[in-house]
Design an enzyme around this catalytic site. Structure first.
Site, PDB file in Angstrom:
ATOM      1  N   HIS A 186       0.835  -1.215   0.000  1.00  0.00           N
ATOM      2  CA  HIS A 186       0.000   0.000   0.000  1.00  0.00           C
ATOM      3  C   HIS A 186       0.871   1.267   0.000  1.00  0.00           C
ATOM      4  O   HIS A 186       0.450   2.324   0.474  1.00  0.00           O
ATOM      5  CB  HIS A 186      -0.938   0.036   1.222  1.00  0.00           C
ATOM      6  CG  HIS A 186      -1.800  -1.167   1.362  1.00  0.00           C
ATOM      7  ND1 HIS A 186      -3.051  -1.266   0.781  1.00  0.00           N
ATOM      8  CD2 HIS A 186      -1.586  -2.348   2.003  1.00  0.00           C
ATOM      9  CE1 HIS A 186      -3.577  -2.450   1.078  1.00  0.00           C
ATOM     10  NE2 HIS A 186      -2.704  -3.120   1.802  1.00  0.00           N
ATOM     11  N   SER A 324      14.859  19.217 -16.654  1.00  0.00           N
ATOM     12  CA  SER A 324      13.936  20.345 -16.600  1.00  0.00           C
ATOM     13  C   SER A 324      14.478  21.511 -17.402  1.00  0.00           C
ATOM     14  O   SER A 324      15.687  21.751 -17.440  1.00  0.00           O
ATOM     15  CB  SER A 324      13.718  20.768 -15.142  1.00  0.00           C
ATOM     16  OG  SER A 324      12.957  21.956 -15.075  1.00  0.00           O
ATOM     17  N   LYS A 330      18.167  19.179 -12.240  1.00  0.00           N
ATOM     18  CA  LYS A 330      17.146  18.150 -12.041  1.00  0.00           C
ATOM     19  C   LYS A 330      17.326  17.032 -13.070  1.00  0.00           C
ATOM     20  O   LYS A 330      17.467  17.280 -14.264  1.00  0.00           O
ATOM     21  CB  LYS A 330      15.751  18.759 -12.179  1.00  0.00           C
ATOM     22  CG  LYS A 330      14.615  17.865 -11.683  1.00  0.00           C
ATOM     23  CD  LYS A 330      13.311  18.669 -11.645  1.00  0.00           C
ATOM     24  CE  LYS A 330      12.188  17.890 -10.977  1.00  0.00           C
ATOM     25  NZ  LYS A 330      11.785  16.727 -11.747  1.00  0.00           N
ATOM     26  N   GLU A 337      10.059   6.449 -18.103  1.00  0.00           N
ATOM     27  CA  GLU A 337       8.832   7.123 -18.542  1.00  0.00           C
ATOM     28  C   GLU A 337       8.508   6.789 -19.995  1.00  0.00           C
ATOM     29  O   GLU A 337       7.332   6.623 -20.359  1.00  0.00           O
ATOM     30  CB  GLU A 337       8.970   8.633 -18.341  1.00  0.00           C
ATOM     31  CG  GLU A 337       8.961   9.029 -16.864  1.00  0.00           C
ATOM     32  CD  GLU A 337       9.333  10.481 -16.632  1.00  0.00           C
ATOM     33  OE1 GLU A 337       9.638  11.191 -17.629  1.00  0.00           O
ATOM     34  OE2 GLU A 337       9.322  10.915 -15.473  1.00  0.00           O
TER      35      GLU A 337
END
Length: 465
Positions: A186, A324, A330, A337
């Site tokens: 969870h 970014s 970053k 992805e």
């Protein structure tokens, strides 16, 4: 300045058609190019390659049945193999959209016309696309057979790539077998496991996907060729399908066969792969399972890499590009992805295939082109995704110190106390550890009769897994 196109006049059963002078195709292909304007997306080149190989095998089978001279058979075979081996040289000859007639007749005739013009130059006689190139065949058995051929070859390639990915995952796990980390259910802290155990689970998931693919390869190696229009074999010699498969196996180094096992009992058995594409739906289901497994693994890796300051930071992915356009420094999990998007497309392809497979009316499924295009697309997406994931797994670094600190702070290891002090007291210890922000050992020592040395032995991470 736009180049002026010269035309020639070709003729078919409907009349005369203007065709570009340099085109190898003829009237029916040109009609298809004129008629099908929904989208310009053609069949993938692998489909055209395997269609050409099938035509070459059919030519030899026709010769064996004494329906074609050796000279003509050889010329068709050589031209077909030339297209298959040098597909990029011929790609501009096969531009018919997949959004065409549902049997794929236009693409079958496209190949017949191109081969007819190539063969005509070799034998120096008139060659008819239907009477010669398409002899003993129908689009209705040629196109489903080509779909099966593509699926079996691409599935074998994907299966090998999955096996390579499994090997890399297992190796990475073994290299980190002594790293014990917090489990999670969870998305919340759970009892510990080893890094190796976590990765072996991924390997098992993917291994099962490969097993599924191998199971359905066998069914796709059964071809309906020789069934002609509806599976009954009208206008084809009795052994035509068997002979085609024998020649095709020489070309592709595969194990194709006709799916007639008892011809005298059930001569229409081939019709099952003409009227229905349920076997392709089943193969797509195996691809859907692979998509699901890749999605789970990529999301796990993204979570494990999250941070690096405010996330889990259990691993660090290899930095590949700035993440970014506004936040300097970053770094994002870009390969993961991209795989997730590919996996999502496979889910969409499966839905398309499912809908298309519902369209088998009476003796023919009439959505063959979109079935072929969608499943080939899924194979490519998943094979390339697995190859990309191999590089990710090979290069990520395990942040052992972060993992150790997180495990030491995890009060859920008190689960080990259940069998000694019971669930209720163990739950109170966990709650107190959360509330006081103290270690589970310190709280358990205070709330039980167990000594610190006993507790350290109980909470030894290697014993907890």
């Amino acid at each position: 300045m736009k180049k002026k196109i010269s035309y020639r006049i070709e003729e078919d059963s409907l009349g005369k058609v203007k065709v570009p002078k340099d085109a190898l195709y003829g009237a029916q292909t040109q009609r298809a190019l004129n008629n099908f304007q929904i989208d310009s997306e053609p069949f993938q080149l692998v489909f055209i390659q395997q269609l050409a190989s099938l035509k070459g095998a059919c030519a030899i089978a026709n010769y064996k049945s004494k329906l074609m001279t050796g000279k003509l058979s050889k010329a068709i075979y050589q031209s077909a193999i030339d297209i298959s081996k040098n597909i990029f040289d011929y790609r501009n000859q096969f531009l018919v959209s997949i959004y065409q007639t549902g049997s794929g007749t236009s693409t079958n005739m496209n190949m017949n016309e191109v081969l007819a013009n190539l063969v005509k130059k070799k034998v120096r006689q008139k060659i008819h696309p239907n009477d010669d190139i398409n002899k003993s065949q129908s689009s209705n058995d040629v196109i489903p057979s080509t779909i099966n051929i593509c699926c079996s070859l691409l599935a074998e390639n994907l299966s090998r790539t999955i096996l390579n990915l499994c090997a890399v995952i297992i190796k990475k796990g073994y290299e980190n077998k002594d790293v014990i980390k917090s489990g999670r259910t969870h998305l919340m802290d759970a009892v510990p496991l080893s890094f190796e155990q976590e990765l072996l689970t991924w390997g098992l998931q993917l291994g099962n996907c490969g097993d599924d693919l191998n199971w359905f390869i066998d069914e796709c190696e059964l071809l309906p060729i020789g069934g002609t229009a509806i599976g009954t074999g009208i206008n084809a010699p009795k052994r035509f399908g068997k002979d085609v498969c024998l020649e095709l196996n020489k070309i592709t180094k595969s194990s194709y066969d006709t799916n007639i096992k008892f011809e005298s009992i059930n001569p229409n058995e081939r019709g099952s792969m003409i009227s229905s594409q349920d076997h392709i739906l089943a193969m797509s289901g195996a691809l859907l399972r692979t998509s699901s497994s890749l999605t789970k693994i990529c999301n796990d890796l993204r979570w494990m890499n999250s941070g690096p300051i405010s996330g889990l930071s259990e691993i660090t992915l290899k930095p590949l590009q700035p993440g970014s356009s506004i936040m300097p420094g970053k770094i994002n999990p870009v390969i993961l992805e991209s795989i997730l998007m590919a996996a999502a497309k496979v889910v969409g392809n499966h839905q398309t295939i499912t809908t298309a497979c519902l369209s088998g009316n009476f003796q023919l499924n009439t959505m063959l082109p979109i079935i072929a295009h969608s499943i080939i697309d899924s194979f490519y997406l998943l094979t390339n995704s697995c190859s990309s994931l191999i590089k990710v797994v090979e290069t990520f670094k395990v942040n052992t110190e972060n993992i150790k600190q997180n495990l030491e702070k995890n009060p859920v290891v008190a689960t080990k106390l259940n069998e000694i002090i019971g669930y209720d007291l163990a739950a109170k210890i966990v709650k107190e550890a959360y509330k006081s922000n103290k270690s589970i050992i310190d709280v358990a020592e205070r709330m039980t009769n167990l000594s610190k040395s006993q507790l350290k032995k109980l909470f030894d991470p290697k014993k907890l897994i």
